[in-house]
Design an enzyme around this catalytic site. Sequence first.
Site, PDB file in Angstrom:
ATOM      1  CD  GLU A  66      -6.138  19.534 -18.409  1.00 35.73           C
ATOM      2  OE1 GLU A  66      -5.182  20.287 -18.226  1.00 35.73           O
ATOM      3  OE2 GLU A  66      -6.209  18.755 -19.369  1.00 35.73           O
ATOM      4  CG  ASP A 104      -8.218  16.121 -19.866  1.00 41.26           C
ATOM      5  OD1 ASP A 104      -7.589  16.651 -20.799  1.00 41.26           O
ATOM      6  OD2 ASP A 104      -7.870  16.204 -18.667  1.00 41.26           O
ATOM      7  CB  SER A 133      -3.782  19.460 -21.553  1.00 40.62           C
ATOM      8  OG  SER A 133      -3.205  19.837 -20.350  1.00 40.62           O
TER       9      SER A 133
END
Length: 643
Positions: A308, A312, A558
């Site tokens: 994640e 990002d 995401s």
Amino acid sequence: MRSPWRSLVAVSLALLSSAGSLLANYSVHEKRTHIPSGWALNRRHNLTSTIPLRFALKQKNIEDIGNYLYDVSHPKSPNYGKHWTATEIVRTFVPSNETVDIVRSWLIASGIGRERISLGRTKGWIQVNVTVEEAEQLMNTEYNVYTHMSGKEHVACEVYYLPQHVQPHVDFVTPSVHFDAKLTRRSGGGGGGGGSAPPARDIGQPGVGNTPKTTGTVSGIIGELEQCDKYITPICLRTLYDLFYDPVATDKNSYGIVEYTPQAYLDSDLQMFARNYSADLIGKKPYLVSIDGGYAQTIHKNFSHNGESDLDLQYGMSLVTGKQTLTLYQTGDLPEGASFNDFLDAIDGSYCTFEGGDDPTQDGIYPDNLPGGYTGPKACGTVKPASVISTSYGYNEADLSPFYAGRQCAEYAKLGLMGITILYSSGDDGVAGINGSCLNSSHIPSADGHIFNPSFPGTCPYVTSVGATMVKPNATVFDPETACMEVIYSGGGFSNYFAMPEYQKNVVDHYLTNYRPDYPSTIWNSTGTSRAYPDISANGANYVVAVDGEFHLIYGTSCSSPVVGAIFTMINDARLALGKGPIGFINPTIYSPEFACTFNDITEGSNPGCGTAGYNTADGWDPVTGLGTPNFSKLFALWLLLP
Ligand SMILES: *[C@@H]1O[C@H](CO)[C@@H](O)[C@H](O)[C@H]1NC(C)=O
Ligand SMILES: *[C@@H]1O[C@H](CO)[C@@H](O)[C@H](O)[C@H]1NC(C)=O
Ligand SMILES: *[C@@H]1O[C@H](CO)[C@@H](O)[C@H](O)[C@H]1NC(C)=O
Ligand SMILES: *[C@@H]1O[C@H](CO)[C@@H](O)[C@H](O)[C@H]1NC(C)=O
Ligand SMILES: *[C@@H]1O[C@H](CO)[C@@H](O)[C@H](O)[C@H]1NC(C)=O
Ligand SMILES: *[C@@H]1O[C@H](CO)[C@@H](O)[C@H](O)[C@H]1NC(C)=O
Ligand SMILES: *[C@@H]1O[C@H](CO)[C@@H](O)[C@H](O)[C@H]1NC(C)=O
Ligand SMILES: *[C@@H]1O[C@H](CO)[C@@H](O)[C@H](O)[C@H]1NC(C)=O
Ligand SMILES: *[C@@H]1O[C@H](CO)[C@@H](O)[C@H](O)[C@H]1NC(C)=O
Ligand SMILES: *[C@@H]1O[C@H](CO)[C@@H](O)[C@H](O)[C@H]1NC(C)=O
Ligand SMILES: *[C@@H]1O[C@H](CO)[C@@H](O)[C@H](O)[C@H]1NC(C)=O
């Protein structure tokens, strides 16, 4: 938000105390249905012990917060862009003198000496130390001591009552039923470590929430436009959304991405990504702001821990270019982790100290006395919020109580009033919730449920919820995208907690009139009066991300949220360069008819879940891809015209 429990049962009590001498009418104020998992009732509390009772007073004007936000965010409003200061926010929402007086008078009439009662500095709370016996009489309840499997103790009651004339002036009382929530979060089940951790850490746990999925590693990608149906790299996104912009106001501008420990990015991954796809990031790092002991841990390294954050930051940083520093809000320590409320406490001192209401079963509690925990003070209004903040984590709305979700949602509105854009990914399970769970007839997420399970904070009307699209197989970036239907499905649907905000009424009505799903109204909120999400979308399939020294293909909303965050950050850059303010809460603007052309409408695909085909995309807004994907040039042109 009103607690659904209030006014359900009214009981009359006899004299409360000799000094009180008032025959007040009492009603249930808050009630809990069951003890949260991990906790067990241990014993009745000692009647002579002292507990610090705190009454959270009703905030003045809170029912108008949507109107205030509209006033500074709607492009037709004369006050567009005239964002509020933190002081103005405190002043507007501070409880009224009447509220303070009514609660204090009731306590005095009940036999609590005036000198024992104190009012918090910001008037948000009335505090009084009472014996358990006094508390039980005041609120017609019984206090117990509960023990968590970690050994931690917590004082709570199952239900409490307040006089009817006091009820409108009190949000809630602590300590009381708060464990709170519907207390149905999966915490015992699968993944990682097991056992004794407090449930608060769930939000950042690998595999919990909307963490991205991977189909494995890839190598030898060239990163050319011809391959964007198989491999998304920054050049694909720039071309899809027309994002060719060189920022100039970087010293005034800011973009923040929130990560929850133990999720952490790796510098070596960022550099590997930079060398292959974003040379301007070579040697660059995010600006790490540590909240409640947060740090980029390297003890646990695998896809679940690094996927994640690597995603990002690699995409967020690449799209705003190496010139714009990206702020990484690393939240929570390693043993306990943290929640959205811990982050919000850190960026808004009034939320932290004045409204209170953190919940030990949902939120990290600091200082943390677990082994290796963060022992410093809890971050409380000490962190400066960025102008755009993207978060790719989420809850099932049904996992939180309406009160908890409503309180947090109002905080997003306050950040919007201050000119901050808040983005959340909409979830990766279509109409189902985290891990594909759906609601059973008690409205609790469970494996055998079949009722659509919306995600929070996406259902809060004061955030911008971001869904996922993809480039069709064999198509190019110049063809229309479809809803993402590879590996994940774009989260979307209708809230069960929040009413429909004015700004989306026309477009959602259009959808419900022309493309109304023919599912029974028992499985979706078909009222046409509830908040619909997502608001917008962006590509969420086949992202090439360096994770633990290899390139992975990653899928999820995401991916989408940090990408649109970068796009809005670049719009802020252009506005700041002209001496204008940041765009703040964008929903009233992007839903306005003038902006209808600024999004690429997505009309193919759907978001299956709960044993159904989910909702279908359609022309105009739909509960799969929202208004569509952004076109930076068009947004840029129109937003520069706004004051
Ligand atoms: C209690 O409620 C009843 C009916 O709602 C009302 O007539 C009565 O005056 C109330 N008593 C007090 C003490 O407020
Ligand atoms: C209750 O607390 C008081 C004072 O702390 C103590 O003297 C008493 O023994 C306690 N009673 C029980 C049953 O624990
Ligand atoms: C509320 O009370 C404070 C002091 O108790 C006073 O200074 C203030 O003027 C009052 N506000 C209103 C609106 O009456
Ligand atoms: C309650 O007791 C605590 C601990 O003794 C003390 O710090 C606090 O100031 C007291 N609060 C009030 C409102 O008297
Ligand atoms: C997700 O679902 C799978 C099987 O459907 C289960 O094994 C796993 O424990 C679940 N994970 C969570 C966090 O609920
Ligand atoms: C990552 O490591 C944790 C333990 O630290 C383990 O539970 C989890 O399954 C691992 N995930 C992957 C994708 O290997
Ligand atoms: C975005 O809008 C610009 C300006 O209208 C247009 O030239 C361009 O083709 C659009 N790009 C995409 C990818 O839709
Ligand atoms: C790009 O990534 C590969 C790993 O897939 C790595 O071996 C290579 O050195 C990188 N390219 C550059 C220019 O660093
Ligand atoms: C819904 O699921 C919860 C948790 O698994 C369970 O306690 C409850 O009994 C279920 N309700 C129904 C109606 O099946
Ligand atoms: C994509 O193109 C390849 C090669 O031409 C073909 O085999 C495949 O069936 C196509 N896939 C789709 C979904 O059209
Ligand atoms: C549907 O949403 C509205 C508010 O938006 C809410 O009042 C209602 O309870 C919801 N229905 C269900 C079945 O949850």
